[in-house]
Structure formats: structure tokens, C-alpha cells
Design an enzyme around this catalytic site. Structure first.
Site, short mmCIF file in Angstrom:
data_model
loop_
_atom_site.label_atom_id
_atom_site.label_comp_id
_atom_site.label_asym_id
_atom_site.label_seq_id
_atom_site.Cartn_x
_atom_site.Cartn_y
_atom_site.Cartn_z
N GLU A 71 -34.19 -58.80 -10.65
CA GLU A 71 -34.79 -57.47 -10.30
C GLU A 71 -36.14 -57.82 -10.81
O GLU A 71 -37.11 -57.12 -10.00
CB GLU A 71 -34.03 -56.40 -11.31
N HIS A 110 -36.39 -65.28 -16.73
CA HIS A 110 -36.05 -64.67 -18.10
C HIS A 110 -34.53 -65.16 -18.21
O HIS A 110 -33.73 -65.07 -17.37
CB HIS A 110 -35.75 -62.91 -18.23
N HIS A 153 -30.87 -63.71 -20.07
CA HIS A 153 -30.19 -62.36 -20.65
C HIS A 153 -29.26 -63.27 -21.97
O HIS A 153 -28.45 -64.13 -21.60
CB HIS A 153 -29.34 -61.81 -19.78
P1 5GP Z 1 -32.49 -59.36 -13.51
O1 5GP Z 1 -31.61 -58.51 -12.73
O2 5GP Z 1 -33.98 -59.55 -13.14
O3 5GP Z 1 -31.92 -60.81 -13.98
O4 5GP Z 1 -32.68 -58.58 -15.03
C1 5GP Z 1 -33.66 -57.59 -15.24
C2 5GP Z 1 -33.47 -56.84 -16.62
O5 5GP Z 1 -34.71 -56.51 -17.20
C3 5GP Z 1 -32.44 -55.55 -16.40
O6 5GP Z 1 -31.42 -55.86 -17.30
C4 5GP Z 1 -33.18 -54.68 -16.83
O7 5GP Z 1 -32.37 -53.72 -17.40
C5 5GP Z 1 -34.35 -55.21 -17.73
N1 5GP Z 1 -35.48 -54.41 -17.67
C6 5GP Z 1 -36.18 -53.77 -16.44
N2 5GP Z 1 -37.20 -53.24 -17.07
C7 5GP Z 1 -37.16 -53.38 -18.18
C8 5GP Z 1 -38.35 -52.82 -19.18
O8 5GP Z 1 -39.33 -51.94 -18.76
N3 5GP Z 1 -37.90 -53.04 -20.44
C9 5GP Z 1 -37.17 -53.87 -20.92
N4 5GP Z 1 -36.87 -54.06 -22.21
N5 5GP Z 1 -36.02 -54.26 -20.08
C10 5GP Z 1 -36.25 -53.85 -18.53
#
Ligand code: 5GP
Length: 121
Positions: free
Chosen positions: A99, A104, A106
Site C-alpha cells: 500500500e 517497510h 511489519h
Molecule cells: P503495506 O500494505 O504497504 O505493506 O502496509 C502499509 C501499512 O501502513 C498498513 O498496515 C497500514 O495500516 C499502515 N499505514 C498506512 N498509513 C499509515 C499512517 O498514516 N500511519 C501509520 N502509523 N500507519 C499507516
């Protein structure tokens, strides 16, 4: 894919958007995910401009890579997850549903997390 300086984690790094920081050093920032999917759900991001794991692994200098992964382990230990266990996830690209286009990792833990992937079809 070119790095987008307007992505949400770039804005967090610039201090434009608040975050709940759990750790910071010269290489990495760690903060709580805004939509936690486990009792502990922390994101660790490098300070440099890398789109994803693919970009980071290919382009980042060795010192940045070592510093980043050192920070990931340290955060997990600081959160006391090293004894109970935890899962690391790093999404890259469309199939993973990445997203936010800033690399990053997790860190998920605080309960038994079950199978790694939900089986479909
Ligand atoms: P991805 O799908 O890119 O691996 O995960 C992105 C993560 O970023 C998601 O778990 C989402 O909840 C988190 N996230 C998105 N926007 C924000 C934000 O503004 N602040 C924080 N702390 N997390 C965010």
C-alpha cells in the site's frame, strides 16, 4: 518505480504527520501501525528513499542495510517479542498488495499468529 516523496511514510519521516514512535536511530524509524492486525503491530522503515524491499536490497549501501536490520531485531527485543515469537512481513509490488511505496517491515506479535498465508482455491 520511481520513489514518490509524497508517500505517507516520507511525510512521517519529515515530521509532517504524527506517529507513535517506538524507536529511532540514524538508519531507521519504528512506529505503531495505524490499523494494527495483531496485539503488537509495528512498522520499521529505513530513513533512505527506497520504494520496497526489492529497491532497498539492490540499491542501499551495506551500512544502511545492516543498520536497518539491526534496528528491526532491536525493536522486536525492546517489545519483548523475542521470547514469545513474532512474524516479519515486507510487501513488494502489486501481488503483495503493498500500500505504501516506502520500504517497510511489519513486526507482528503478541499472540499466536496462525498459518502464514490463508489458503485460497
Ligand atoms: P503495506 O500494505 O504497504 O505493506 O502496509 C502499509 C501499512 O501502513 C498498513 O498496515 C497500514 O495500516 C499502515 N499505514 C498506512 N498509513 C499509515 C499512517 O498514516 N500511519 C501509520 N502509523 N500507519 C499507516
Amino acid at each position: 518505480m520511481a520513489y514518490d516523496d509524497g508517500n505517507i511514510f516520507a511525510r512521517i519521516l519529515r515530521g509532517e504527520i504524527p506517529n507513535k514512535t517506538v524507536y529511532e536511530d540514524e538508519h531507521a524509524l519504528a512506529f505503531h501501525d495505524i490499523r494494527p492486525q495483531a496485539p503488537v503491530h509495528v512498522l520499521v522503515i529505513p530513513k533512505g528513499r527506497y520504494v520496497s524491499s526489492d529497491d532497498f536490497g539492490a540499491e542501499a549501501p551495506a551500512e544502511a542495510i545492516a543498520g536497518f536490520w539491526h534496528a528491526v531485531s532491536r525493536v522486536a527485543r525492546d517489545l519483548r517479542l523475542d521470547q514469545s515469537g513474532y512474524r516479519l512481513i515486507a510487501n513488494h509490488g502489486a501481488n503483495s498488495h503493498q500500500e505504501v511505496p516506502h520500504f517497510h517491515v511489519h513486526i507482528l506479535g503478541g499472540r499466536s499468529l496462525g498459518p502464514m498465508l490463508v489458503k485460497r482455491g
